[in-house]
Write a protein that holds these residues in place. Sequence first.
Motif, PDB file in Angstrom:
ATOM      1  N   TYR A 167       0.860  -1.181   0.000  1.00  0.00           N
ATOM      2  CA  TYR A 167       0.000   0.000   0.000  1.00  0.00           C
ATOM      3  C   TYR A 167       0.897   1.233   0.000  1.00  0.00           C
ATOM      4  CZ  TYR A 167      -3.605  -3.376   0.544  1.00  0.00           C
ATOM      5  OH  TYR A 167      -4.444  -4.443   0.309  1.00  0.00           O
ATOM      6  N   SER A 168       0.783   2.005  -1.056  1.00  0.00           N
ATOM      7  CA  SER A 168       1.723   3.086  -1.349  1.00  0.00           C
ATOM      8  C   SER A 168       1.752   4.203  -0.317  1.00  0.00           C
ATOM      9  CB  SER A 168       1.405   3.690  -2.716  1.00  0.00           C
ATOM     10  OG  SER A 168       1.447   2.700  -3.712  1.00  0.00           O
ATOM     11  N   ASP A 169       0.593   4.587   0.199  1.00  0.00           N
ATOM     12  CA  ASP A 169       0.500   5.798   1.010  1.00  0.00           C
ATOM     13  C   ASP A 169       0.389   5.541   2.505  1.00  0.00           C
ATOM     14  OD1 ASP A 169       0.468   7.250  -1.415  1.00  0.00           O
ATOM     15  OD2 ASP A 169      -1.694   6.939  -1.591  1.00  0.00           O
ATOM     16  N   ILE A 170       0.320   4.292   2.893  1.00  0.00           N
ATOM     17  CA  ILE A 170       0.154   3.952   4.308  1.00  0.00           C
ATOM     18  C   ILE A 170       1.118   2.825   4.682  1.00  0.00           C
ATOM     19  CG2 ILE A 170      -2.247   4.735   4.426  1.00  0.00           C
ATOM     20  CD1 ILE A 170      -3.120   1.825   4.076  1.00  0.00           C
ATOM     21  N   ASP A 171       1.306   2.622   5.965  1.00  0.00           N
ATOM     22  CA  ASP A 171       2.213   1.580   6.457  1.00  0.00           C
ATOM     23  C   ASP A 171       1.466   0.252   6.536  1.00  0.00           C
ATOM     24  OD1 ASP A 171       4.328   0.178   7.532  1.00  0.00           O
ATOM     25  OD2 ASP A 171       4.099   1.022   9.545  1.00  0.00           O
ATOM     26  N   MET A 172       1.223  -0.348   5.348  1.00  0.00           N
ATOM     27  CA  MET A 172       0.484  -1.603   5.320  1.00  0.00           C
ATOM     28  C   MET A 172       0.882  -2.404   4.088  1.00  0.00           C
ATOM     29  SD  MET A 172      -3.622  -2.213   5.785  1.00  0.00           S
ATOM     30  CE  MET A 172      -4.178  -1.797   4.145  1.00  0.00           C
ATOM     31  N   MET A 173       0.856  -3.719   4.249  1.00  0.00           N
ATOM     32  CA  MET A 173       1.090  -4.657   3.153  1.00  0.00           C
ATOM     33  C   MET A 173       0.389  -5.964   3.506  1.00  0.00           C
ATOM     34  SD  MET A 173       5.061  -5.740   3.822  1.00  0.00           S
ATOM     35  CE  MET A 173       5.062  -7.427   3.261  1.00  0.00           C
ATOM     36  N   ILE A 174       0.253  -6.841   2.506  1.00  0.00           N
ATOM     37  CA  ILE A 174      -0.254  -8.181   2.776  1.00  0.00           C
ATOM     38  C   ILE A 174       0.525  -9.153   1.902  1.00  0.00           C
ATOM     39  CG2 ILE A 174      -2.187  -7.953   1.160  1.00  0.00           C
ATOM     40  CD1 ILE A 174      -3.762  -9.799   3.162  1.00  0.00           C
ATOM     41  N   ASP A 175       1.116 -10.131   2.542  1.00  0.00           N
ATOM     42  CA  ASP A 175       1.881 -11.178   1.872  1.00  0.00           C
ATOM     43  C   ASP A 175       0.951 -12.370   1.715  1.00  0.00           C
ATOM     44  OD1 ASP A 175       3.543 -13.436   1.343  1.00  0.00           O
ATOM     45  OD2 ASP A 175       5.239 -12.458   2.331  1.00  0.00           O
ATOM     46  N   GLY A 176       0.765 -12.839   0.476  1.00  0.00           N
ATOM     47  CA  GLY A 176      -0.131 -13.955   0.209  1.00  0.00           C
ATOM     48  C   GLY A 176       0.206 -15.211   0.990  1.00  0.00           C
ATOM     49  N   LYS A 177       1.482 -15.400   1.329  1.00  0.00           N
ATOM     50  CA  LYS A 177       1.893 -16.583   2.093  1.00  0.00           C
ATOM     51  C   LYS A 177       1.453 -16.481   3.549  1.00  0.00           C
ATOM     52  CE  LYS A 177       5.885 -17.253  -0.828  1.00  0.00           C
ATOM     53  NZ  LYS A 177       7.288 -16.956  -0.961  1.00  0.00           N
ATOM     54  N   ILE A 178       1.356 -15.253   4.065  1.00  0.00           N
ATOM     55  CA  ILE A 178       0.950 -15.034   5.462  1.00  0.00           C
ATOM     56  C   ILE A 178      -0.565 -14.897   5.552  1.00  0.00           C
ATOM     57  CG2 ILE A 178       1.144 -13.482   7.440  1.00  0.00           C
ATOM     58  CD1 ILE A 178       3.971 -12.780   6.403  1.00  0.00           C
ATOM     59  N   GLY A 179      -1.147 -14.158   4.605  1.00  0.00           N
ATOM     60  CA  GLY A 179      -2.591 -14.043   4.532  1.00  0.00           C
ATOM     61  C   GLY A 179      -3.236 -13.052   5.473  1.00  0.00           C
ATOM     62  N   ARG A 180      -2.471 -12.109   6.003  1.00  0.00           N
ATOM     63  CA  ARG A 180      -3.070 -11.074   6.860  1.00  0.00           C
ATOM     64  C   ARG A 180      -2.318  -9.766   6.659  1.00  0.00           C
ATOM     65  NH1 ARG A 180      -0.025 -14.065  10.636  1.00  0.00           N
ATOM     66  NH2 ARG A 180       1.516 -12.766  11.678  1.00  0.00           N
ATOM     67  N   TYR A 181      -2.976  -8.681   7.011  1.00  0.00           N
ATOM     68  CA  TYR A 181      -2.363  -7.363   6.867  1.00  0.00           C
ATOM     69  C   TYR A 181      -1.312  -7.147   7.950  1.00  0.00           C
ATOM     70  CZ  TYR A 181      -6.153  -6.433   3.674  1.00  0.00           C
ATOM     71  OH  TYR A 181      -7.019  -6.496   2.612  1.00  0.00           O
ATOM     72  N   THR A 182      -0.187  -6.575   7.528  1.00  0.00           N
ATOM     73  CA  THR A 182       0.880  -6.233   8.457  1.00  0.00           C
ATOM     74  C   THR A 182       1.388  -4.833   8.126  1.00  0.00           C
ATOM     75  OG1 THR A 182       2.693  -7.068   7.103  1.00  0.00           O
ATOM     76  CG2 THR A 182       1.646  -8.643   8.605  1.00  0.00           C
ATOM     77  N   ARG A 183       2.193  -4.308   9.025  1.00  0.00           N
ATOM     78  CA  ARG A 183       2.951  -3.105   8.694  1.00  0.00           C
ATOM     79  C   ARG A 183       4.039  -3.514   7.722  1.00  0.00           C
ATOM     80  NH1 ARG A 183       1.189  -2.890  13.779  1.00  0.00           N
ATOM     81  NH2 ARG A 183       0.146  -1.006  14.450  1.00  0.00           N
ATOM     82  N   LYS A 184       4.661  -2.542   7.091  1.00  0.00           N
ATOM     83  CA  LYS A 184       5.684  -2.872   6.082  1.00  0.00           C
ATOM     84  C   LYS A 184       6.903  -3.548   6.689  1.00  0.00           C
ATOM     85  CE  LYS A 184       4.028   0.504   2.782  1.00  0.00           C
ATOM     86  NZ  LYS A 184       4.176   1.817   2.190  1.00  0.00           N
ATOM     87  N   ASP A 185       7.104  -3.415   8.005  1.00  0.00           N
ATOM     88  CA  ASP A 185       8.218  -4.121   8.655  1.00  0.00           C
ATOM     89  C   ASP A 185       7.837  -5.545   9.065  1.00  0.00           C
ATOM     90  OD1 ASP A 185       6.675  -3.872  10.974  1.00  0.00           O
ATOM     91  OD2 ASP A 185       8.080  -2.563  12.012  1.00  0.00           O
TER      92      ASP A 185
END
Length: 150
Positions: A128-146
């Motif tokens: 997510y470009s403008d916020i501190d969020m991502m989702i990795d398909g292997k994990i399957g949940r939203y996380t911060r970029k760290d």
Amino acid sequence: MPKIDMKSVFERRGSAYPAPFDQIAKGRVRRRLGDAGGISQFGVNLLELPPGAGSSQRHWHSAEDEFVYVISGEITLITDKGEEILRAGECAAFPKGIPDGHQLVNKSAAPARCLEIGTRTSEDVCTYSDIDMMIDGKIGRYTRKDGTPY
């Protein structure tokens, strides 16, 4: 392939984003037409955006292509380039691996409907470009970029 009964396709309202990131898509309605038809290699969604609603937070995919076709109404496409209006009959494509986040927002006074089509892979990371969020398909949940969870 049998005809899909649109009345039987589940309507998902809003998003699963953690608060407060979920507010942009609060009015969004998505029907997973591909799932209803048994398609597994790519997704096809009917997206409905009332005035003021967004499709998502601005994002891009590492391993999934996306395509949007406007059926009715008018939406604003937001990317690194800025804002562009897409009207009925117009479309946009978002190739995998290009870190230019995109988002659709209905800034008009009337509802808008789009078809969203995209690859499905568990190898994808959506950033997510403008916020501190991502989702990795292997994990399957939203996380911060760290990688720390919400």
